[in-house]
Design a protein around this motif. Structure first.
Motif, PDB file in Angstrom:
ATOM      1  N   VAL A  13       7.522  -4.880   9.797  1.00 44.61           N
ATOM      2  CA  VAL A  13       6.888  -5.078   8.494  1.00 44.61           C
ATOM      3  C   VAL A  13       6.599  -6.565   8.345  1.00 44.61           C
ATOM      4  O   VAL A  13       7.489  -7.396   8.524  1.00 44.61           O
ATOM      5  CB  VAL A  13       7.818  -4.614   7.345  1.00 44.61           C
ATOM      6  N   THR A  18       1.788  -9.115   3.269  1.00 38.24           N
ATOM      7  CA  THR A  18       0.625  -8.270   3.534  1.00 38.24           C
ATOM      8  C   THR A  18       0.883  -6.878   2.967  1.00 38.24           C
ATOM      9  O   THR A  18       1.997  -6.563   2.555  1.00 38.24           O
ATOM     10  CB  THR A  18       0.328  -8.151   5.047  1.00 38.24           C
ATOM     11  N   ASN A  19      -0.144  -6.036   3.005  1.00 35.24           N
ATOM     12  CA  ASN A  19       0.020  -4.699   2.420  1.00 35.24           C
ATOM     13  C   ASN A  19       0.790  -3.735   3.327  1.00 35.24           C
ATOM     14  O   ASN A  19       1.245  -2.706   2.879  1.00 35.24           O
ATOM     15  CB  ASN A  19      -1.331  -4.106   2.041  1.00 35.24           C
ATOM     16  N   ASN A  20       0.907  -4.036   4.610  1.00 36.31           N
ATOM     17  CA  ASN A  20       1.697  -3.251   5.549  1.00 36.31           C
ATOM     18  C   ASN A  20       1.271  -1.797   5.668  1.00 36.31           C
ATOM     19  O   ASN A  20       2.106  -0.911   5.869  1.00 36.31           O
ATOM     20  CB  ASN A  20       3.185  -3.349   5.212  1.00 36.31           C
ATOM     21  N   ASP A  21      -0.030  -1.527   5.549  1.00 34.88           N
ATOM     22  CA  ASP A  21      -0.528  -0.160   5.691  1.00 34.88           C
ATOM     23  C   ASP A  21      -0.073   0.461   7.010  1.00 34.88           C
ATOM     24  O   ASP A  21       0.315   1.621   7.052  1.00 34.88           O
ATOM     25  CB  ASP A  21      -2.060  -0.126   5.617  1.00 34.88           C
ATOM     26  N   GLU A  22      -0.141  -0.319   8.084  1.00 33.57           N
ATOM     27  CA  GLU A  22       0.226   0.201   9.398  1.00 33.57           C
ATOM     28  C   GLU A  22       1.703   0.593   9.449  1.00 33.57           C
ATOM     29  O   GLU A  22       2.062   1.636   9.990  1.00 33.57           O
ATOM     30  CB  GLU A  22      -0.089  -0.833  10.475  1.00 33.57           C
ATOM     31  N   ILE A  60       3.614   1.413   6.887  1.00 31.50           N
ATOM     32  CA  ILE A  60       3.807   2.593   6.037  1.00 31.50           C
ATOM     33  C   ILE A  60       3.336   3.849   6.763  1.00 31.50           C
ATOM     34  O   ILE A  60       4.015   4.882   6.750  1.00 31.50           O
ATOM     35  CB  ILE A  60       3.076   2.432   4.681  1.00 31.50           C
ATOM     36  N   ARG A  61       2.181   3.761   7.428  1.00 31.03           N
ATOM     37  CA  ARG A  61       1.684   4.913   8.203  1.00 31.03           C
ATOM     38  C   ARG A  61       2.678   5.296   9.305  1.00 31.03           C
ATOM     39  O   ARG A  61       2.939   6.480   9.539  1.00 31.03           O
ATOM     40  CB  ARG A  61       0.320   4.613   8.812  1.00 31.03           C
ATOM     41  N   ASP A 103       4.560   8.802   9.482  1.00 27.13           N
ATOM     42  CA  ASP A 103       4.412   9.598  10.699  1.00 27.13           C
ATOM     43  C   ASP A 103       5.786   9.971  11.258  1.00 27.13           C
ATOM     44  O   ASP A 103       6.011  11.120  11.657  1.00 27.13           O
ATOM     45  CB  ASP A 103       3.602   8.823  11.746  1.00 27.13           C
TER      46      ASP A 103
END
Length: 126
Positions: free
Chosen positions: A88, A92-96, A98-99, A103
Motif C-alpha cells: 500500500v 495515493t488512492n491505492n486502487d490496485e 484494494i483490488r 481478489d
C-alpha cells in the motif's frame, strides 16, 4: 491449512522473540478455518504483524496490507511477496491494493488490516 514457505520461515525466525514476549493467545478458535476473512487490528508496534501471524498460525495464514516501502529491501520484498502481503502506497488512492485485497478475499483468503495506517505507539490517532 497451508502456510507458504516464506510465512513458515518468518514464524520460525521470530519464534524466540514471540516466546520471550510471552504472547498469550485467547480466542484463536474464533478465526474461521476457511473462507473470506478480514482481520482488523490496532497497530502499536513493528511486532504486531508477527504477533498476529503467530496467534493465527494454527488456524490460517494472514496476508497483510503493508506499506510499500518495505518492498525496497530485496530480501524483505521476497518474504513479503512469499507471504502474500499486499503493498500500500501512502498518499495515493491505492486502487490496485484494494483490488488485490478484494481478489484475495474472493478467493477465500484471510487479509489483515491495520486501519490506523501507521503505528500508534500507544497514543490515540485520529
Amino acid at each position: 491449512m497451508a502456510l507458504t514457505p516464506a510465512y513458515r520461515i518468518i514464524l520460525a525466525i521470530t519464534r524466540p522473540v514471540v516466546w520471550w514476549s510471552r504472547l498469550r493467545v485467547i480466542g484463536a478458535h474464533n478465526l474461521p478455518l476457511e473462507g473470506a476473512t478480514l482481520v482488523v487490528s490496532n497497530h502499536d508496534s513493528y511486532w504486531d504483524p508477527i504477533a498476529i501471524g503467530t496467534a493465527a498460525r494454527q488456524q490460517r495464514q494472514v496476508r497483510a496490507l503493508a506499506k510499500s516501502t518495505l518492498w525496497k529491501n530485496r530480501p524483505l520484498a521476497w518474504f513479503m511477496d512469499g507471504m502474500g502481503h499486499i503493498p500500500v502506497s501512502r498518499g495515493t488512492n491505492n486502487d490496485e491494493a484494494i483490488r488485490a485485497a478484494v481478489d484475495a478475499l474472493n478467493r477465500g483468503l484471510c487479509i489483515g488490516v491495520f486501519p490506523e495506517a501507521t503505528r500508534s505507539l500507544g497514543r490515540v490517532l485520529r
